[in-house]
Write a protein that holds these residues in place. Sequence first.
Motif, short mmCIF file in Angstrom:
data_model
loop_
_atom_site.label_atom_id
_atom_site.label_comp_id
_atom_site.label_asym_id
_atom_site.label_seq_id
_atom_site.Cartn_x
_atom_site.Cartn_y
_atom_site.Cartn_z
N MET A 144 0.83 -1.20 0.00
CA MET A 144 0.00 0.00 0.00
C MET A 144 0.87 1.25 0.00
N ALA A 145 2.02 1.20 0.65
CA ALA A 145 2.93 2.36 0.62
C ALA A 145 3.38 2.63 -0.82
N VAL A 146 3.62 1.58 -1.57
CA VAL A 146 4.00 1.74 -2.99
C VAL A 146 2.83 2.35 -3.76
N ALA A 147 1.63 1.85 -3.51
CA ALA A 147 0.44 2.37 -4.21
C ALA A 147 0.24 3.86 -3.91
N ILE A 148 0.44 4.24 -2.65
CA ILE A 148 0.27 5.65 -2.26
C ILE A 148 1.32 6.52 -2.95
N ARG A 149 2.54 6.02 -2.96
CA ARG A 149 3.62 6.80 -3.62
C ARG A 149 3.27 7.02 -5.09
N LYS A 150 2.82 5.98 -5.74
CA LYS A 150 2.49 6.09 -7.17
C LYS A 150 1.28 7.01 -7.38
N ALA A 151 0.32 6.95 -6.45
CA ALA A 151 -0.85 7.83 -6.57
C ALA A 151 -0.44 9.29 -6.40
N LYS A 152 0.54 9.54 -5.54
CA LYS A 152 1.01 10.92 -5.36
C LYS A 152 1.68 11.41 -6.65
N GLU A 153 2.37 10.48 -7.31
CA GLU A 153 3.10 10.86 -8.53
C GLU A 153 2.19 10.95 -9.75
N SER A 154 1.32 9.94 -9.91
CA SER A 154 0.60 9.86 -11.19
C SER A 154 -0.92 9.93 -11.05
N GLY A 155 -1.42 9.99 -9.82
CA GLY A 155 -2.87 10.08 -9.62
C GLY A 155 -3.47 8.79 -9.08
N VAL A 156 -2.97 7.65 -9.55
CA VAL A 156 -3.46 6.35 -9.09
C VAL A 156 -2.28 5.40 -8.90
N GLY A 157 -2.34 4.59 -7.88
CA GLY A 157 -1.37 3.50 -7.73
C GLY A 157 -2.13 2.20 -7.58
N TRP A 158 -1.81 1.22 -8.43
CA TRP A 158 -2.50 -0.07 -8.36
C TRP A 158 -1.42 -1.14 -8.21
N VAL A 159 -1.46 -1.84 -7.10
CA VAL A 159 -0.41 -2.80 -6.79
C VAL A 159 -1.02 -4.18 -6.56
N ALA A 160 -0.40 -5.19 -7.16
CA ALA A 160 -0.82 -6.58 -6.91
C ALA A 160 0.35 -7.31 -6.29
#
Lengths: 404, 404
Positions: A144-160
Motif C-alpha cells: 500500500m505504501a508503494v500504491a500511495i507513492r504512485k498515486a502521489k506521482e501519477s494520480g493512481v497506484g494499483w499494486v498486486a
Amino acid sequence: MKTPVYWLPYLIFSTRKSSCRITCHLERAIAARNMATINQTDVSPSAATPIVVPSAEATSFIQRCMEKVGTHPEHARQLADVLVMGDHRGHFSHGLNRLDMYVRDIQSKTCNGDGVPVIVKESASTALIDGQNLLGPVVGRFAMAVAIRKAKESGVGWVAANASNHYGIAGYYGLQACKEGMIGMSFTNTSPFCVPTGGVYKTLGTNPICFAAPGVNGDDFVLDMATTTVAIGKVEIAMRKEQPVPSSWGLDKDGHESTDPEKIFHGGGLLPLGGAENTGGYKGYGLNVMVEILCGILSDAAFGPNIRSWTHPVGAANLGQGFVAIDPGRFADGFKERLQAFVNILRHLEPSDPSRPVQVAGDPERAHLRKCDSLGGIPYHVNQIRHAEELARQLGVAPMKTKE
Amino acid sequence: MKTPVYWLPYLIFSTRKSSCRITCHLERAIAARNMATINQTDVSPSAATPIVVPSAEATSFIQRCMEKVGTHPEHARQLADVLVMGDHRGHFSHGLNRLDMYVRDIQSKTCNGDGVPVIVKESASTALIDGQNLLGPVVGRFAMAVAIRKAKESGVGWVAANASNHYGIAGYYGLQACKEGMIGMSFTNTSPFCVPTGGVYKTLGTNPICFAAPGVNGDDFVLDMATTTVAIGKVEIAMRKEQPVPSSWGLDKDGHESTDPEKIFHGGGLLPLGGAENTGGYKGYGLNVMVEILCGILSDAAFGPNIRSWTHPVGAANLGQGFVAIDPGRFADGFKERLQAFVNILRHLEPSDPSRPVQVAGDPERAHLRKCDSLGGIPYHVNQIRHAEELARQLGVAPMKTKE
C-alpha cells in the motif's frame, strides 16, 4: 449506540481454524486443547464481562510473542499494529484471536519472519510485488505504501502482490491510504469457504473488499466486507447456540440452501452475498470472482480452489492481494467536503427504527473505538485472555497485562 | 442452455419510467399512451412469440429516430451501438426499450445532441471530464477511451465524468476496455430507488458496478450488476402478475421488508444487495455508497438524494460516472491464460442441479448472443415492436423492419 452484530462481518473466526494450521504434532495437541477452550463460547466481548487491555500492552504482547519465535522486531511491530487495529475497531476475529496462527506460521517456517518484499515489475501507476512469503501485514503495508507513492506521482497506484499471507483486516490498508488523503482499496483472496452460485463445493474464498475514503476532520467512509453473506465464524456461533440461521448464509453438502448451521459447517459452505440465486447471490458470486481476478489472477498467486485448505493447510499460502490508492485531488476540487456532506445526509435520514440511526460503513467501528477510549483499552472476552495467557506460557514470554 | 431470468439484472425497466421523463405536456400525453401499451405485459421476449429484428436494422432505426430530433449523426450512432448491445446481450431494459427516453431528452433539450466532452483536468493516470450534458453513451465512450489511453501509457487510467446522462448498460464500457486487452470497470449513479439499510426513503440509485476482464480467444468475465438486489422492473412484473417477491427485494413505505410488490412499488423502495441487515444488506448498501463516491462525489456531479427523480425529473440529470482501465500486462505475465483457466474451472464445477451448469458472469449474455446469431437478429417482444412503430409514426421516420 450499541454496535449491531451484523456490522461485524469478520466477527469470531474461532481459534479452531487458526490452531489447525499448526504443523507439528505436539503443537497440534496444544492447539486442540486451546481450541476446546475457545470453541465452547462466543469470544466476542459482549458474551461475558470483558477484561480490558490497554492497546499499547496488547501491541507489546503480540510483539514479544512474535519476536520470541524469531520474527524480525519490525515485522512483529507491523503485525501487532494490524491485529490491534482489528480488535480496536471491533473485528475481534482478525486481531489477537489470530495471534497463535501467526506464531505457528513462523515457528513452522510456513511463513518467513524476516526479509523484504520485492517489486518485481513497475510502471508509473502499477507495481507487481513478490511478498517473499512474509507476514501478510508486512507485505500489505509495503504494497500500500508503494500504491500511495504512485498515486502521489501519477494520480493512481494499483499494486498486486503474490506470495503473501493472511493480512488481517483489509480495512487497515484502506485506512493507510486514507491517512494520506487518498481513497484506498484493498482485496485479498483466502482459503475456500464459498460455494459459487449453482455449485456444491467450497471453491472460492471469503474474498473481502475494502474501500476507504476520507472526509473532513478525520471522519471517513470505510467499507470492509467479505463478499460472502457472513464469515464462517457466525455460523459456528449459531451452531453452538443451536439456533437456525437466515437462509442466505449457507448451503448444505448437497448445495441446497440451509438454515441449519451444523449442515453448513460440516460439509456445506458459505453463500456469496445475496444468498441464493433469486435473492441476488449471483451478484455476490460475481464480486467474489472479481476480487480473485484482482488478487490471484492479476498477481499470479494461488487462486480459487487451488488455495490451500484452511483446516488442512499444506505448504505456503501464496495468497494474492490488491492495493489501490487514488488521489481525489486529481479530480474535482472539494472531494472531502462533498464526501462529508454525503455521509452526513445518510446519517441523518429518518430511520425505520427510531432507536437505531442510519449508519455508514465505518460508523460501527468508530463507536467501538470510542468505547475502547472510554474503557482505557480493548475489552477482550475472558477466554481470549486465557488463550493469550496459555500462549505466553508456551512461549515463555511475559503474559499480557490487563488494565488495573 | 436457457438463460435464467435471475441473470438479467436489468430486465425490463418498463417504459413507464422512461416516458415519465418527458417534460412537455403533449409529450406526456403521448407517453402515457405508450406506457399503457407496454405496461400491460412483460416486454421480455420470452413472454410472447418474439419478433426478430436484425441488429443492423435496430441500430439504423435508433439512429434515424435520434437524428430526426436533431442529434448529431455520430452521437446517434454511438447511442445506437450501446442500446443494441444491451438488447443483444439480453438486457432488454437498457436497449430499444429506452429509446423514447433519449428521443424526448433531445426533443426537450434536457440533454444536448451535439458537442464534445471536455477534459477539465488530467494527470498521468487520471482525468476529470465534463460531459457537457451530452448523451450518456457519448460521454461514456469518450471517457473510457481516455482511461484506456492512460492505461496504455501508465498502467492504469481512472476517469470520472460529471454532467452526464443515462449511459445504457455499464457492461458496454467494461467491454470497450476488454477489447483492448484491458481490465475495464465502470460505475454510474442513478435517480434514487434504493433505501439505505435502516432507512425509510429512497435515497440512493441502483448504482451499478461493471467489471470486465479478458480471457483467451474472445472469452471474458463480464460482471454488470446493480448494487440493489433487483431492478425496479422485476418488482413491476411481479406486481402485474400479482405474485409475491422474495423478501430481500424491497421495503414498504414504512421501511419494513415486504414481499408485496404493490407495497414496494408504491411508496416503498428497493433493498440493497443482500436484502435486510441480517442477510447482509448493509454490505450492498456499502457497495452502493462506494459507487456513489466514485461517481457523484469524485466528479462533483449530482449525488444520492440530490439526483433528480426518475418519475418527476426536473432539469439536467448531471449524473456522475466512473471509468477505469487497467493494463494486466503491467502485472504478472499470462493474465489472460490464468483468467481463462479460472473461469473454466468454475464452469466445470459440479452443479447442484445437473441440468444447470455453474456459470460465470457474462455467460448468460454469451448464451443470448448465440441465440441472436441463430435467429439472425434480436428477438423483441411484440409490444416492444409496436412501441417502436408508434415512435416511428410520431417522429415520421421509416419503421423498424423485422426479419422476413
